[in-house]
Design an enzyme around this catalytic site. Structure first.
Site, short mmCIF file in Angstrom:
data_model
loop_
_atom_site.label_atom_id
_atom_site.label_comp_id
_atom_site.label_asym_id
_atom_site.label_seq_id
_atom_site.Cartn_x
_atom_site.Cartn_y
_atom_site.Cartn_z
CG ASP A 107 -2.14 0.94 0.99
OD1 ASP A 107 -2.07 1.78 0.07
OD2 ASP A 107 -3.12 0.85 1.75
C1 BGC Z 1 -4.93 3.43 0.04
C2 BGC Z 1 -5.08 2.41 -1.06
C3 BGC Z 1 -4.90 3.08 -2.39
C4 BGC Z 1 -3.55 3.78 -2.42
C5 BGC Z 1 -3.26 4.49 -3.72
C6 BGC Z 1 -3.65 4.22 -0.08
O1 BGC Z 1 -3.59 5.24 0.84
O2 BGC Z 1 -4.95 2.78 1.29
O3 BGC Z 1 -6.32 1.79 -0.99
O4 BGC Z 1 -5.00 2.15 -3.43
O5 BGC Z 1 -3.52 4.75 -1.38
O6 BGC Z 1 -4.01 5.61 -3.87
#
Ligand code: BGC
Length: 766
Positions: free
Chosen positions: A270
């Site tokens: 993530d």
């Molecule tokens: C979120 C993810 C997301 C990623 C990219 C993160 O902060 O938890 O779900 O895909 O950002 O935007």
């Protein structure tokens, strides 16, 4: 001399040809061999963090502004950039580009919770087929979706992105979602693996979970999705699980995901940089997102000092190359930037209509469609199509309830509507909810406004019916609160009380529309009103779908993918959830060292497997609406239940007949109760489900559902094995978990077990 020079030139060219193979589907090993250590490290680290521009993340990739991230190209070897963008309620990219008159809007589809309420896998596949077409046509290679964490507690701020409290429903939904997206030749990233069940301090919180609860609840849905749909990628979560960051957990990313479940794609982090890049890579996390130079340097140093072996590095690089050759960008797909948004809006509307849950109907619905309607609640105008944060979609428009009701043929009380319009404009300006800068992350909702009781009384005389829209928004970075969010605010209570009193005195009905992202309290007020319609956050066309249900154009057939409890504390997980945590960490960040704080720095999942209906049904705790519940404008009879043992479990069938006066669809839920003895088990567990086609009055359909012996198994920690006990099982066919229509016995003659690795045990309790 000339001859020697020519020979040298030829040799150099030949060497260059050997050292610079251009990546093809069939020469991955050759390219791997030709890569320098620097290049290998580079491929494992994504592009730098995106910048925030005009309220949206501007992509690191020059190609698709607003995409969340990319992988780095290595031109020398013909390795292109690939582009990753959010999900899950549609593709999230920047809708406009400086100096470009074209627009790049994407369809705002229903959120995951609403899709799950359809209990219809082919519908979900149809939705994500359309969504995936936007991914392809806007030049994106992977949609960072679906979000599929379990609804452990009603207050998780991102529950709207996720499907269910039940792992089977969640896993099947995710698999259908993945199949639909990937049918376009683009990838998905199922997320957030695993146990990312709260937003509070999500970067650091350590989820402490028994191996049994992990295997049966929090990993089971991922297991189903991986086995049934082979997503191209998996996103490891931010949090820790039993002591390790998930992105650094070899047990999670390699032993369970790859060795046991057969996952073949890449794992990416993530969007957070943890120190310990090398540990992540070693554990089986192939891609660091978004990346930075430090991470590249760490990987190089890690190989040089032997912390990560050449084989481990090559394993990850091989995974990356295998992923890259599948992408449209590698294949040179000429994307149009012109997906058929009109057609997709139709899909979004249909999907919302098929999924809306009718919670209550005391003779109020359907309406004729020509009534004079008093529309209450600011959410009728400030309609919540989806949640905030990365799960938000930059859509061209959101239809609100006022527009939808008018289009459907109703006449709205103009004075009331004008009053709300003026207030919403004022409150928006006051709160500066402009969706720019960082406010996309934190912005919530306008507050409800009081309407004087005498005005309501006058309106009750001038109109035929009252429709009250109650709204809630939620999103990434914060959990919801018990007070004024799970529970109604004082103003909302007053509004419901005054509207019900006045309209009932005038002999008129009151209908409530719950435009919410997560479960709210309903017991204290539901009996005051005549009907409750639950569209969750239904996407840009969702209000039209609500109008379709109100008029009966669509007969509701959605059912709850989670329980509505009486009180928040009735969920055992509430004892260990940060429901009243108000400080900065509730934003999801940690501000430096402090004493480990319960439910912020670590969360004990003391409830074990007793999540959702497993708890309520087994312990006979009263609920407001049970798991799997939803009404229709018609009625259904269940008959001819049959359960036949086969060589791998059983096949069940049931005949459903529409016994009412209008056409409709019915969801049948198959629950199984295990034999007594051995491991303690829930009173019943969902093992399969099906939905009929639209049945005309009097029409029947037989649904056939298959359950394997493995699916009957529970996890025995002591033996580190899945075990299906021999003996007499009860197979229940239900309209909800609390409305079992028929039960048939099934005998599993021989106990069976499936040993797995003894990994992911909690470290000593804190
Ligand atoms: C979120 C993810 C997301 C990623 C990219 C993160 O902060 O938890 O779900 O895909 O950002 O935007």
């Amino acid at each position: 001399m000339k001859k020697i020079l020519l020979t040298l030139a030829a040799l150099t060219m030949a060497f260059a040809a050997v050292a610079q193979p251009q990546l093809r589907e069939d020469n991955i090993e050759e390219v791997l061999k030709a890569m320098t250590l620097q290049e290998k490290a580079t491929l494992l680290v994504g592009g730098a963090r995106a910048a925030m521009v005009n309220g949206v993340t501007s992509g690191v990739s020059a190609n698709v502004p607003g995409a969340a991230g990319n992988t780095r190209p290595i031109e020398r070897l013909g390795i292109p950039v690939t582009v990753l963008a959010d999900g899950p309620a549609g593709l999230r990219i920047q809708p406009t580009r400086p100096g470009d008159a074209n627009t790049y809007y994407c369809t705002g589809f229903p959120v995951g919770t609403l899709l799950a309420s359809s209990w219809d896998l082919s519908l979900v596949e149809e939705v994500t087929k359309a969504m995936g077409n936007e991914v392809l046509e806007y030049g994106v290679d992977v949609l960072l979706a679906p979000g599929m964490n379990i609804h452990r507690n009603p207050l998780c701020g991102r529950n709207f992105e996720y499907f269910s409290e039940d792992p089977l429903l969640s896993g099947k939904m995710a698999a259908a979602y993945v199949r639909g997206i990937q049918s376009n030749g683009v990838g998905t990233s199922i997320k957030h693996y695993a146990a990312n069940n709260q937003e509070t301090n999500r970067n650091e919180d350590d989820a402490i979970i028994s191996q049994r609860a992990l295997r049966e609840i929090y990993l089971k849905n991922f297991e189903i999705a991986v086995k049934e749909s082979q997503p191209w990628t998996v996103m490891s979560s931010y949090n820790k699980l039993n002591g390790d960051y998930t992105q650094q957990s070899e047990g999670l990313l390699t032993t369970v995901l790859r060795d046991e479940w057969g996952f073949k794609g890449i794992v990416m982090t993530d969007w957070g940089n943890k120190a310990g890049t090398v540990k992540s890579a070693k554990a089986g996390n192939d891609l660091m997102e978004p990346g930075n130079q430090n991470e590249i340097d760490r990987i190089i140093a890690g190989v040089q000092d032997g912390t990560i072996s050449q084989e481990e590095l090559d394993r990850n690089v091989r995974n990356m190359l295998t992923y890259i050759v599948r992408t449209p960008r590698f294949k040179g797909y000429k994307f149009s930037n012109k997906p058929d948004l009109k057609a997709h809006a139709e899909v979004a509307r249909k999907a919302a209509g098929e999924s809306i849950v009718l919670l209550r109907n005391e003779g109020a619905l359907p309406l004729k469609g020509t009534e004079k309607v008093a529309l209450y609640g600011i959410s009728a105008l400030d309609f919540v199509a989806g949640g905030t944060g990365s799960g938000d979609v930059n859509k061209a428009y959101v239809v609100n309830m006022e527009e939808a009701m008018t289009k459907a043929g109703f006449t709205l009380d103009k004075g009331l509507s004008d009053y709300y319009k003026a207030y919403v404009a004022y409150d928006k300006a006051q709160k500066g909810l402009t969706n720019t800068g960082f406010s996309w992350f934190f912005s919530r909702k306008l507050s409800e406004i009081s309407i004087p009781a005498d005005a309501i009384s006058a309106e009750s005389k001038a109109n035929d019916v009252a429709v009250v829209v109650l709204g809630r928004n939620a999103g990434e970075g914060a959990d919801r609160k018990q007070i004024d969010d799970f529970e109604l605010t004082a103003v909302e209570r007053e509004l419901l009380r005054d509207v019900s009193t006045a309209y009932h005195a005038a002999g008129k009905k009151v209908i409530v529309v719950l435009n919410v992202g997560g479960v709210i309290e309903t017991t204290s007020w539901k009996n005051m009103v005549d009907a409750i319609v639950l569209p969750w956050s239904p996407g840009q066309e969702g209000a039209n779908a609500v109008a379709d249900v109100l008029t009966g154009k669509v007969n509701p057939s959605g059912k709850l993918p989670m329980t509505f409890p009486v009180n928040f504390m009735d969920h055992p997980s509430s004892a260990n959830f940060p429901y009243n945590y108000q400080q900065s960490a509730s934003r999801g960040f940690s501000w430096g060292p402090r004493q480990p704080q319960k439910n912020v720095d670590y969360t004990q999942y003391e409830e074990g497997i007793w999540v959702g209906y497993r708890h309520f049904v087994t312990r006979d705790v009263e609920v407001s609406y049970p798991f799997g519940y939803g009404l229709s404008y018609t009625t259904f009879a269940y008959s001819k239940p049959v359960v036949k043992a086969d060589k791998d479990g059983f096949t069940a069938s049931i005949t459903v007949t529409n016994t009412g006066k209008v056409a409709g669809k019915e969801v049948v839920e198959l629950y199984v109760s295990a034999p007594e003895g051995g491991l303690e088990k829930p009173a019943c567990e969902l093992k399969a489900f099906g939905k009929t086609k639209e049945l005309q009055p009097g029409e029947s359909q037989t649904l056939t559902l298959k359950v394997s012996a493995y699916e009957l198994a529970s996890f025995n920690e002591a033996a580190s094995a899945w075990e299906a006990a021999a003996g007499k099982y009860s197979v229940h066919f239900g309209a909800s978990v609390a409305d079992i229509r028929c039960t048939v016995p099934f005998t599993l003659k021989k106990a069976q077990n499936w040993p797995v690795h003894n990994v992911l045990a909690p470290v000593a309790a804190k």
